[in-house]
Design a protein around this motif. Structure first.
Motif, PDB file in Angstrom:
ATOM      1  N   HIS A  13     -18.228  31.302  13.525  1.00  0.00           N
ATOM      2  CA  HIS A  13     -19.422  31.195  14.400  1.00  0.00           C
ATOM      3  C   HIS A  13     -19.755  30.286  14.371  1.00  0.00           C
ATOM      4  O   HIS A  13     -20.960  29.466  15.781  1.00  0.00           O
ATOM      5  CB  HIS A  13     -20.586  32.419  13.963  1.00  0.00           C
ATOM      6  CG  HIS A  13     -19.730  33.638  13.832  1.00  0.00           C
ATOM      7  ND1 HIS A  13     -19.643  34.469  15.310  1.00  0.00           N
ATOM      8  CD2 HIS A  13     -19.882  34.395  14.011  1.00  0.00           C
ATOM      9  CE1 HIS A  13     -18.940  35.160  15.624  1.00  0.00           C
ATOM     10  NE2 HIS A  13     -18.623  35.856  14.237  1.00  0.00           N
ATOM     11  N   PHE A  14     -19.773  29.108  13.481  1.00  0.00           N
ATOM     12  CA  PHE A  14     -21.050  28.158  12.649  1.00  0.00           C
ATOM     13  C   PHE A  14     -20.224  26.715  13.689  1.00  0.00           C
ATOM     14  O   PHE A  14     -19.149  26.320  13.421  1.00  0.00           O
ATOM     15  CB  PHE A  14     -21.139  27.771  11.667  1.00  0.00           C
ATOM     16  CG  PHE A  14     -22.152  29.367  11.495  1.00  0.00           C
ATOM     17  CD1 PHE A  14     -22.968  29.367  11.899  1.00  0.00           C
ATOM     18  CD2 PHE A  14     -21.265  29.931   9.878  1.00  0.00           C
ATOM     19  CE1 PHE A  14     -23.636  30.114  10.891  1.00  0.00           C
ATOM     20  CE2 PHE A  14     -22.125  30.829   9.354  1.00  0.00           C
ATOM     21  CZ  PHE A  14     -22.932  31.245   9.955  1.00  0.00           C
ATOM     22  N   ALA A  15     -21.242  26.133  14.858  1.00  0.00           N
ATOM     23  CA  ALA A  15     -20.357  24.785  14.779  1.00  0.00           C
ATOM     24  C   ALA A  15     -21.479  23.784  13.797  1.00  0.00           C
ATOM     25  O   ALA A  15     -20.822  22.982  13.459  1.00  0.00           O
ATOM     26  CB  ALA A  15     -20.985  24.461  16.029  1.00  0.00           C
ATOM     27  N   LEU A  16     -22.017  24.050  13.240  1.00  0.00           N
ATOM     28  CA  LEU A  16     -22.545  23.390  12.282  1.00  0.00           C
ATOM     29  C   LEU A  16     -22.922  24.307  10.950  1.00  0.00           C
ATOM     30  O   LEU A  16     -23.857  25.108  11.129  1.00  0.00           O
ATOM     31  CB  LEU A  16     -24.091  22.455  12.944  1.00  0.00           C
ATOM     32  CG  LEU A  16     -24.863  21.707  11.371  1.00  0.00           C
ATOM     33  CD1 LEU A  16     -25.090  20.919  12.573  1.00  0.00           C
ATOM     34  CD2 LEU A  16     -25.441  22.433  10.384  1.00  0.00           C
ATOM     35  N   ILE A  17     -23.413  23.603   9.179  1.00  0.00           N
ATOM     36  CA  ILE A  17     -23.163  24.113   8.124  1.00  0.00           C
ATOM     37  C   ILE A  17     -24.047  23.043   8.128  1.00  0.00           C
ATOM     38  O   ILE A  17     -23.483  21.921   7.701  1.00  0.00           O
ATOM     39  CB  ILE A  17     -22.012  24.509   7.454  1.00  0.00           C
ATOM     40  CG1 ILE A  17     -22.035  26.276   8.228  1.00  0.00           C
ATOM     41  CG2 ILE A  17     -23.154  25.132   6.264  1.00  0.00           C
ATOM     42  CD1 ILE A  17     -20.441  26.847   7.664  1.00  0.00           C
ATOM     43  N   ALA A  18     -25.715  23.769   6.975  1.00  0.00           N
ATOM     44  CA  ALA A  18     -26.303  22.421   6.198  1.00  0.00           C
ATOM     45  C   ALA A  18     -25.970  23.098   5.713  1.00  0.00           C
ATOM     46  O   ALA A  18     -26.918  23.782   5.038  1.00  0.00           O
ATOM     47  CB  ALA A  18     -27.548  22.302   6.746  1.00  0.00           C
ATOM     48  N   VAL A  19     -25.859  21.860   4.075  1.00  0.00           N
ATOM     49  CA  VAL A  19     -26.179  22.413   2.754  1.00  0.00           C
ATOM     50  C   VAL A  19     -27.210  21.712   2.331  1.00  0.00           C
ATOM     51  O   VAL A  19     -27.642  20.414   2.504  1.00  0.00           O
ATOM     52  CB  VAL A  19     -25.044  22.304   1.781  1.00  0.00           C
ATOM     53  CG1 VAL A  19     -25.759  22.475   0.182  1.00  0.00           C
ATOM     54  CG2 VAL A  19     -23.736  22.977   2.190  1.00  0.00           C
ATOM     55  N   ASN A  20     -28.459  22.046   1.613  1.00  0.00           N
ATOM     56  CA  ASN A  20     -29.556  21.464   1.264  1.00  0.00           C
ATOM     57  C   ASN A  20     -29.918  21.276  -0.336  1.00  0.00           C
ATOM     58  O   ASN A  20     -29.469  21.780  -1.070  1.00  0.00           O
ATOM     59  CB  ASN A  20     -31.075  22.502   1.275  1.00  0.00           C
ATOM     60  CG  ASN A  20     -32.487  21.947   1.524  1.00  0.00           C
ATOM     61  OD1 ASN A  20     -32.402  20.437   1.454  1.00  0.00           O
ATOM     62  ND2 ASN A  20     -33.179  22.826   0.200  1.00  0.00           N
TER      63      ASN A  20
END
Lengths: 169, 577
Positions: free
Chosen positions: A76-83
């Protein structure tokens, strides 16, 4: 518009990161209609609502949130960010490698938070391809951090073979 | 020893350039001090009590004469003409200039050296048996494993910011001389039994100990895997480090080492999590190839030994004729696996000298000795001495004479005055108390060579603070500096030991003032002298008698003695936080 490093270039960033301010809950927080990067808690609580919009979805994981929680949702994701709450908190490196190497995630993987020039090379090796360099830093200067070393010993997300398998080839 | 190829060289050169850029950005104000700190530490650069300190990595303690000459040269040109050998097989320069550190790293790179990961929350310099490759009791040489691990851990992208530092030691001999049970990860080379799941009985692999460590909360490492085939070395360690990186505590600096995680989970559960993680990478591309192992191992092939008879008559007659030489040889000359050769320990514990300190002149003398008598190589030991590993027995007398001329032939190796000692509060920003003056006072009190010989083998380890760089937990007698109302005080621990029977010493009771420490050590020694049986060492007598006899004597005539046991209990708690 904010500028980030993506695929080794400085580009405008159309995405907006959603965070929970004091008093807000995953259920109540306002999520923009498009290009929203939501916290894991919001994704878990409102997955159906977000998907129903038919827009590219984005989620961000905090340092203590492993990729297991979204492993089944990656398509589902176009983008995953990791903080990275602090640049010296290295958990996000493992998260990135797991997303790329174990779970086969191939969309944008973005480092957010305390993202600094001297860590970009390691981030790149672990599978990040986008970097929201901390706002007070010179993003053009930081770009050099991606190419700090000519070669690496270990296998990682950017190079599946350790040096010793290439050295002897 | 291992030699860099073009790739190794380019990586180290790039690291120096990166450091140079970081220092320049810091001076220009675009890289804040707190942003520089973790990355400068990973190049060994500390800011200490009086200014910068540079810790230079000496991988598994192995140095060439060329490298040691370069260290001498650097110490003269960039420092005050001396260096300090640490218990972790590194060299510390105490007075470098901040802005000159890139130039120092350049100089190091010119002789295939660096300061990469000699500090920081990352995988640190890997250590090994000082007699690697020459010990008669050795099963396999640990150095190829160390070098393979050095390369794997160097600039590892996933493990640059672990919860805390991570130290690995490798031992290949029957007796553990690398303190593997006191390390975050200890690897013991071993041969497969029939049921070990390797390629077959007789294959060399590793026994894995995890969660050892000193510091505030000392633990002896626990066995987590009885046999790991060699080819799995890197994939297994990567799985182990990943579990630690993800789940090690980051909320409290004092609880962030892997020993805390291992003890919170229990070693079985920790091992289970590692195995579960490992299942994904096992037999994958990072599996170590025989070809790579052989490539690295070839650098550690035995030097061109001569064919010599077992006992050299010249050595025997020199021992018979010269009592001073004989006394030195008894302590400093060790058995060698090759007939006619010996390994030699040169003591850096001369009276009146800070343990482990070495002057530029001594470095050059050591380099010369190694070049002339030991195939141009030296090893550092965690006891802060230097080993020439391959000396012909016929050359021992000449080695002794030359070493003596440079203050490197004190006949005290393994004896009370061969103490391990950190730099302490004179230099170190972490220390609560000074350690070197205590060491010197003890040396002075126990300066008589005959007396020292009579006392026999005993280890005295001194740390200036709870961080335990002086390994006080595993000294037969340990001294640790503590801070009480801004005053220097010292706790004494007794009964620690390294080796296969590794044990952590016990706090004897309430702490002492600096001037009391030599007296207390005297009292402990007196108990041993009076009550030893036959050839018992101090540690044997201690283990037979128990701590009470020693405690009682240590506090005899001291007011604090009245409440020794109560206060001792309180200190034990402090010890575990």
């Amino acid at each position: 518009m904010t500028r980030i490093i993506k695929n080794k270039r400085i580009v405008d960033d159309p995405w907006r990161i959603v965070t929970l301010a004091g008093g807000e809950t995953p259920e109540s927080v306002e999520v923009p209609e498009t290009r929203a990067i939501v916290p894991l808690s919001v994704w878990l609580a409102r997955k159906d609502e977000i998907l129903a919009r038919g827009e590219p979805a984005g989620v961000w994981l905090d340092a203590h949130e492993g990729p297991e929680a979204i492993a089944a949702d990656l398509a589902h994701f176009a983008l995953i960010a990791v903080n990275f709450p602090k640049f010296s908190d290295g958990r996000g490196y493992s998260t990135a490698r797991l997303l790329r190497e174990r779970h086969g995630y191939s969309g944008e993987l973005r480092a957010i938070g305390d993202v600094l020039q001297d860590q970009l090379y390691f981030m790149k090796r672990c599978g990040f391809d986008a970097y929201a360099v901390r706002a007070d830093k010179d993003i053009a200067a930081a770009l050099a951090g991606l190419e700090e070393f000519p070669e690496s010993y270990q296998a990682a997300a950017d190079q599946p073979l350790p040096l010793f398998r290439r050295r002897s080839a | 020893m291992y030699r860099y190829d073009n790739i190794d060289r380019r990586i180290v050169d790039a690291r120096v350039a990166q450091h140079r850029g970081q220092i320049a950005r810091n001076l220009a104000g675009t890289l804040a001090d707190e942003e520089l700190r973790p990355v400068r530490l990973q190049n060994g650069l500390y800011i200490e009590r009086h200014g910068p300190m540079l810790r230079i990595a000496i991988p598994y303690g192995l140095l060439s004469s060329t490298q040691l000459r370069k260290l001498a040269d650097i110490s003269r040109r960039y420092d005050r003409g001396y260096g300090h050998f640490t218990t972790r097989l590194n060299m510390q320069l105490n007075w470098p200039k901040f802005e000159e550190t890139p130039a120092i790293l350049d100089e190091l790179a010119s002789v295939e050296m660096h300061a990469i990961q000699s500090s920081g929350a990352c995988i640190r310099n890997i250590t090994a048996d000082k007699f690697a490759g020459v010990a008669p009791d050795e099963l396999a040489d640990p150095r190829p494993y160390c070098e393979i691990l050095r390369q794997w851990s160097t600039l590892h992208p996933e493990f640059a910011f672990l919860p805390r530092k991570f130290k690995i030691a490798v031992n290949g001999a029957a007796e553990d001389r690398a303190m593997i049970r006191m390390y975050d990860l200890g690897l013991q080379l071993t041969r497969a039994g029939s049921g070990d799941g390797g390629d077959g009985a007789g294959e060399i692999g590793l026994r894995v100990f995890v969660g050892g460590g000193m510091g505030r909360t000392p633990f002896v490492g626990q066995l987590m895997r009885d046999f790991l085939p060699r080819r799995h070395l890197l994939t297994y360690l990567e799985a182990l480090l990943r579990v630690y990186n993800r789940y090690g505590r980051r909320d409290n600096l004092y609880k962030a080492r892997i020993k805390i995680l291992v003890n919170a989970l229990g070693v079985e559960e920790f091992a289970r999590q590692v195995e579960e993680e490992w299942a994904f990478s096992r037999d994958g591309p990072a599996t170590l190839t025989d070809r790579e192992f052989d490539r690295v191992a070839a650098y550690f092939a035995p030097p061109p030994y001569q064919s010599l008879p077992a006992g050299d008559p010249a050595f025997a007659s020199a021992v018979a004729q010269d009592k001073t030489f004989a006394a030195w040889a008894e302590r400093s000359v060790h058995a060698h696996r090759v007939s006619g050769y010996a390994a030699v320990t040169l003591s850096l514990k001369a009276p009146g000298k800070a343990p482990g300190d070495v002057t530029a002149g001594q470095m050059e003398a050591l380099a010369e000795l190694a070049e002339r008598y030991s195939f141009g190589e030296l090893r550092l030991t965690h006891e802060q001495n230097v080993v020439l590993a391959d000396v012909r027995q016929g050359d021992l007398f000449a080695v002794w004479q030359k070493a003596r001329a440079h203050g490197l032939a004190t006949a005290n190796v393994g004896l009370l005055s061969d103490m391990i000692c950190c730099p302490g509060g004179d230099l170190c920003g972490l220390a609560y108390a000074r350690s070197v003056p205590v060491a010197l006072a003890v040396q002075e009190r126990f300066g008589d060579p005959d007396d020292l010989r009579d006392l026999g083998e005993i280890s005295l380890n001194i740390s200036g603070c709870v961080n335990s760089c002086g390994h006080h937990h595993v000294g037969n007698i340990g001294v640790i500096g503590i801070d009480k109302n801004d005053e220097e005080w010292y706790q004494i621990v007794v009964g620690g030991r390294q080796g296969n029977a590794t044990a952590i010493g016990k706090v004897i009771g309430p702490s002492f003032a600096a001037e009391e420490v030599p007296e207390v050590i005297d009292a402990l020694i007196a108990v041993y002298r009076e009550r030893r049986n036959g050839g018992e060492r101090f540690i044997d007598t201690f283990e037979r008698l128990g701590i009470e006899a020693f405690r009682e004597r240590a506090y005899a005539g001291r007011e604090r003695g009245k409440t020794a046991s109560e206060q001792g209990a309180a200190h034990d708690q402090d010890h575990q936080e």
